[in-house]
Design a protein around this motif. Sequence first.
Motif, PDB file in Angstrom:
ATOM      1  N   ILE A 106       0.859  -1.184   0.000  1.00  2.00           N
ATOM      2  CA  ILE A 106       0.000   0.000   0.000  1.00  2.00           C
ATOM      3  C   ILE A 106       0.897   1.236   0.000  1.00  2.00           C
ATOM      4  CG2 ILE A 106      -1.701   1.358   1.272  1.00  2.00           C
ATOM      5  CD1 ILE A 106      -2.769  -1.212   2.467  1.00  2.00           C
ATOM      6  N   VAL A 107       0.659   2.129  -0.943  1.00  2.00           N
ATOM      7  CA  VAL A 107       1.364   3.417  -0.972  1.00  2.00           C
ATOM      8  C   VAL A 107       0.273   4.479  -0.942  1.00  2.00           C
ATOM      9  CG1 VAL A 107       3.094   4.837  -2.121  1.00  2.00           C
ATOM     10  CG2 VAL A 107       3.162   2.348  -2.379  1.00  2.00           C
ATOM     11  N   ASN A 108      -0.058   4.930   0.264  1.00  2.00           N
ATOM     12  CA  ASN A 108      -1.217   5.810   0.435  1.00  2.00           C
ATOM     13  C   ASN A 108      -1.132   6.576   1.759  1.00  2.00           C
ATOM     14  OD1 ASN A 108      -4.165   5.875  -1.092  1.00  2.00           O
ATOM     15  ND2 ASN A 108      -4.322   6.500   1.046  1.00  2.00           N
ATOM     16  N   GLN A 109       0.051   7.128   2.044  1.00  2.00           N
ATOM     17  CA  GLN A 109       0.237   7.898   3.270  1.00  2.00           C
ATOM     18  C   GLN A 109      -0.234   7.132   4.502  1.00  2.00           C
ATOM     19  OE1 GLN A 109       1.938  11.026   3.490  1.00  2.00           O
ATOM     20  NE2 GLN A 109       2.464  10.116   1.526  1.00  2.00           N
ATOM     21  N   VAL A 110       0.231   5.909   4.647  1.00  2.00           N
ATOM     22  CA  VAL A 110      -0.124   5.108   5.814  1.00  2.00           C
ATOM     23  C   VAL A 110       0.812   5.482   6.966  1.00  2.00           C
ATOM     24  CG1 VAL A 110      -0.480   2.802   6.749  1.00  2.00           C
ATOM     25  CG2 VAL A 110      -0.848   3.228   4.302  1.00  2.00           C
ATOM     26  N   GLY A 111       0.223   5.960   8.061  1.00  2.00           N
ATOM     27  CA  GLY A 111       1.026   6.366   9.210  1.00  2.00           C
ATOM     28  C   GLY A 111       1.693   5.179   9.877  1.00  2.00           C
ATOM     29  N   ILE A 112       2.953   5.342  10.250  1.00  2.00           N
ATOM     30  CA  ILE A 112       3.698   4.284  10.937  1.00  2.00           C
ATOM     31  C   ILE A 112       3.363   4.371  12.422  1.00  2.00           C
ATOM     32  CG2 ILE A 112       5.986   3.360  11.464  1.00  2.00           C
ATOM     33  CD1 ILE A 112       6.983   4.672   8.873  1.00  2.00           C
ATOM     34  N   THR A 113       2.625   3.401  12.922  1.00  2.00           N
ATOM     35  CA  THR A 113       2.206   3.383  14.321  1.00  2.00           C
ATOM     36  C   THR A 113       2.596   2.060  14.961  1.00  2.00           C
ATOM     37  OG1 THR A 113       0.023   2.400  13.857  1.00  2.00           O
ATOM     38  CG2 THR A 113       0.208   4.807  13.717  1.00  2.00           C
ATOM     39  N   PRO A 114       2.810   2.046  16.286  1.00  2.00           N
ATOM     40  CA  PRO A 114       3.148   0.792  16.980  1.00  2.00           C
ATOM     41  C   PRO A 114       2.078  -0.278  16.774  1.00  2.00           C
ATOM     42  CG  PRO A 114       3.601   2.667  18.400  1.00  2.00           C
ATOM     43  CD  PRO A 114       2.880   3.209  17.195  1.00  2.00           C
ATOM     44  N   GLU A 115       0.824   0.129  16.759  1.00  2.00           N
ATOM     45  CA  GLU A 115      -0.276  -0.828  16.576  1.00  2.00           C
ATOM     46  C   GLU A 115      -0.171  -1.524  15.220  1.00  2.00           C
ATOM     47  OE1 GLU A 115      -5.121  -0.851  17.058  1.00  2.00           O
ATOM     48  OE2 GLU A 115      -4.164   0.953  16.276  1.00  2.00           O
ATOM     49  N   ARG A 116       0.066  -0.757  14.169  1.00  2.00           N
ATOM     50  CA  ARG A 116       0.192  -1.352  12.832  1.00  2.00           C
ATOM     51  C   ARG A 116       1.474  -2.165  12.699  1.00  2.00           C
ATOM     52  NH1 ARG A 116      -1.853   4.088   9.841  1.00  2.00           N
ATOM     53  NH2 ARG A 116      -4.096   3.629   9.837  1.00  2.00           N
ATOM     54  N   GLN A 117       2.534  -1.732  13.372  1.00  2.00           N
ATOM     55  CA  GLN A 117       3.804  -2.446  13.278  1.00  2.00           C
ATOM     56  C   GLN A 117       3.740  -3.841  13.908  1.00  2.00           C
ATOM     57  OE1 GLN A 117       6.233   0.774  14.971  1.00  2.00           O
ATOM     58  NE2 GLN A 117       7.426   0.805  13.086  1.00  2.00           N
ATOM     59  N   GLN A 118       2.760  -4.073  14.759  1.00  2.00           N
ATOM     60  CA  GLN A 118       2.583  -5.402  15.337  1.00  2.00           C
ATOM     61  C   GLN A 118       2.034  -6.384  14.313  1.00  2.00           C
ATOM     62  OE1 GLN A 118       0.110  -5.061  18.819  1.00  2.00           O
ATOM     63  NE2 GLN A 118       1.637  -3.934  19.995  1.00  2.00           N
ATOM     64  N   LYS A 119       1.337  -5.872  13.307  1.00  2.00           N
ATOM     65  CA  LYS A 119       0.671  -6.744  12.341  1.00  2.00           C
ATOM     66  C   LYS A 119       1.267  -6.685  10.934  1.00  2.00           C
ATOM     67  CE  LYS A 119      -3.802  -6.183  14.693  1.00  2.00           C
ATOM     68  NZ  LYS A 119      -5.223  -5.736  14.545  1.00  2.00           N
ATOM     69  N   TYR A 120       2.005  -5.606  10.651  1.00  6.75           N
ATOM     70  CA  TYR A 120       2.505  -5.407   9.293  1.00  6.75           C
ATOM     71  C   TYR A 120       3.947  -4.926   9.313  1.00  6.75           C
ATOM     72  CZ  TYR A 120      -2.520  -5.423   8.425  1.00  6.75           C
ATOM     73  OH  TYR A 120      -3.842  -5.776   8.397  1.00  6.75           O
ATOM     74  N   ASN A 121       4.582  -4.990   8.155  1.00  5.56           N
ATOM     75  CA  ASN A 121       5.888  -4.398   7.964  1.00  5.56           C
ATOM     76  C   ASN A 121       5.738  -3.035   7.301  1.00  5.56           C
ATOM     77  OD1 ASN A 121       7.571  -6.450   8.979  1.00  5.56           O
ATOM     78  ND2 ASN A 121       7.368  -7.623   7.089  1.00  5.56           N
ATOM     79  N   PHE A 122       6.640  -2.126   7.632  1.00  7.70           N
ATOM     80  CA  PHE A 122       6.699  -0.816   7.000  1.00  7.70           C
ATOM     81  C   PHE A 122       8.063  -0.616   6.358  1.00  7.70           C
ATOM     82  CE2 PHE A 122       3.103   0.372   9.704  1.00  7.70           C
ATOM     83  CZ  PHE A 122       2.404   1.275   8.904  1.00  7.70           C
ATOM     84  N   SER A 123       8.067   0.145   5.282  1.00  4.84           N
ATOM     85  CA  SER A 123       9.331   0.621   4.734  1.00  4.84           C
ATOM     86  C   SER A 123       9.851   1.738   5.625  1.00  4.84           C
ATOM     87  CB  SER A 123       9.100   1.173   3.316  1.00  4.84           C
ATOM     88  OG  SER A 123       8.380   2.409   3.393  1.00  4.84           O
ATOM     89  N   ILE A 124      11.031   2.225   5.318  1.00  7.30           N
ATOM     90  CA  ILE A 124      11.508   3.437   5.973  1.00  7.30           C
ATOM     91  C   ILE A 124      10.572   4.578   5.562  1.00  7.30           C
ATOM     92  CG2 ILE A 124      13.916   2.706   6.127  1.00  7.30           C
ATOM     93  CD1 ILE A 124      14.501   4.282   3.590  1.00  7.30           C
ATOM     94  N   PRO A 125      10.448   5.638   6.364  1.00  8.45           N
ATOM     95  CA  PRO A 125       9.515   6.731   6.023  1.00  8.45           C
ATOM     96  C   PRO A 125       9.886   7.415   4.705  1.00  8.45           C
ATOM     97  CG  PRO A 125      10.247   6.883   8.307  1.00  8.45           C
ATOM     98  CD  PRO A 125      11.123   5.870   7.650  1.00  8.45           C
ATOM     99  N   TYR A 126       8.867   7.831   3.974  1.00  9.30           N
ATOM    100  CA  TYR A 126       9.101   8.621   2.768  1.00  9.30           C
ATOM    101  C   TYR A 126       8.318   9.938   2.809  1.00  9.30           C
ATOM    102  CZ  TYR A 126       4.582   7.007   0.937  1.00  9.30           C
ATOM    103  OH  TYR A 126       3.242   6.745   0.758  1.00  9.30           O
ATOM    104  N   THR A 127       7.544  10.151   3.888  1.00  4.09           N
ATOM    105  CA  THR A 127       6.832  11.421   4.073  1.00  4.09           C
ATOM    106  C   THR A 127       6.767  11.770   5.555  1.00  4.09           C
ATOM    107  OG1 THR A 127       5.342  10.713   2.303  1.00  4.09           O
ATOM    108  CG2 THR A 127       4.772  12.737   3.445  1.00  4.09           C
ATOM    109  N   TYR A 128       6.978  13.045   5.859  1.00  5.19           N
ATOM    110  CA  TYR A 128       6.839  13.556   7.226  1.00  5.19           C
ATOM    111  C   TYR A 128       5.807  14.678   7.195  1.00  5.19           C
ATOM    112  CZ  TYR A 128      11.212  11.085   8.211  1.00  5.19           C
ATOM    113  OH  TYR A 128      12.179  10.114   8.363  1.00  5.19           O
ATOM    114  N   THR A 129       4.793  14.568   8.032  1.00  5.69           N
ATOM    115  CA  THR A 129       3.729  15.575   8.045  1.00  5.69           C
ATOM    116  C   THR A 129       3.382  15.978   9.479  1.00  5.69           C
ATOM    117  OG1 THR A 129       1.957  13.935   8.153  1.00  5.69           O
ATOM    118  CG2 THR A 129       2.711  14.584   5.956  1.00  5.69           C
ATOM    119  N   LYS A 130       2.608  17.053   9.585  1.00  6.43           N
ATOM    120  CA  LYS A 130       2.052  17.456  10.876  1.00  6.43           C
ATOM    121  C   LYS A 130       0.540  17.497  10.770  1.00  6.43           C
ATOM    122  CE  LYS A 130       5.864  19.962  12.997  1.00  6.43           C
ATOM    123  NZ  LYS A 130       6.244  21.151  13.793  1.00  6.43           N
ATOM    124  N   GLY A 131      -0.121  17.219  11.868  1.00  7.82           N
ATOM    125  CA  GLY A 131      -1.576  17.246  11.883  1.00  7.82           C
ATOM    126  C   GLY A 131      -2.086  18.677  11.898  1.00  7.82           C
ATOM    127  N   ALA A 132      -3.080  18.951  11.059  1.00  4.29           N
ATOM    128  CA  ALA A 132      -3.685  20.278  10.986  1.00  4.29           C
ATOM    129  C   ALA A 132      -5.144  20.193  11.401  1.00  4.29           C
ATOM    130  CB  ALA A 132      -3.570  20.841   9.580  1.00  4.29           C
TER     131      ALA A 132
END
Length: 268
Positions: A106-132
């Motif tokens: 999936i390439v769709n701005q998926v946030g890297i979170t501890p919860e998701r990391q328990q179930k899936y693998n992530f690549s290294i980050p390719y986007t850094y954002t702030k919440g607005a």
Amino acid sequence: MKKRTIATILTGVLLVVGLTGCGAAKQTEENEKDLLASIKEAGVIKVGTEGTYAPYTYHDDSGELVGYDVEVAQAVAEKLGVKAEFVETKWDSIIAGLDAKRFDIIVNQVGITPERQQKYNFSIPYTYTKGALIVKESNQDIKSFEDLSGKKSAQSLTSNWAKLAESYGAELVGTDGFNQSIDLVLAGRADATINDNLTFYDYVNQKPDADVKIAALSDESSQNGILIRQGNESLVEAIDAALAELTADGTLKQISEKYFGVDVSVEQ
């Protein structure tokens, strides 16, 4: 005699369990190699993406699928020696689509979170954002995230932003994506919406007269990566290597500046 028999049986059971465990580990390793190998053999990597989330993944006036995430996926695929084939899926079912093997990543701005990391693998980050925190221009009641308590926030219900809004006591109003969320805010059916600052900046660039503003920004940056099913370590490593190369040769920076005017692939 009975003790000797029981001991013998237990030893046999443990031996079988041990062999089964080794077999499972070997099978997992083979599956990891098989996915990357099958992708290269087919010459295609299937990419799950929304197609309705500008400026990351959307259709231009000619109907072509474009966007920051689309170009990143295409660049990664090129580094892997294959082509990217996009499978457009609504956000609320996109992770289920990965689980069902409808696509490889999936390439769709998926946030890297501890919860998701328990179930899936992530690549290294390719986007850094702030919440607005986004509200109507005339809104004077909401000036901070804390002011969301008791207010209605329009969000995609399975997104990180929905969880953030809920953590501040907001009542969630479900939507299909950012544009619908903004529409609800403008129509007065929601008091606010939370999304990443880059999406908002792109929106106001497209619609400079839009009656919306940022009431507050989060202090911390969020990291987004490519989501991959567990058990595919060789594919993860190949994608990480591709992203590292794209950073080193300036490709990610070039794609970022094309869509945002700044380099979002590094933390600001």
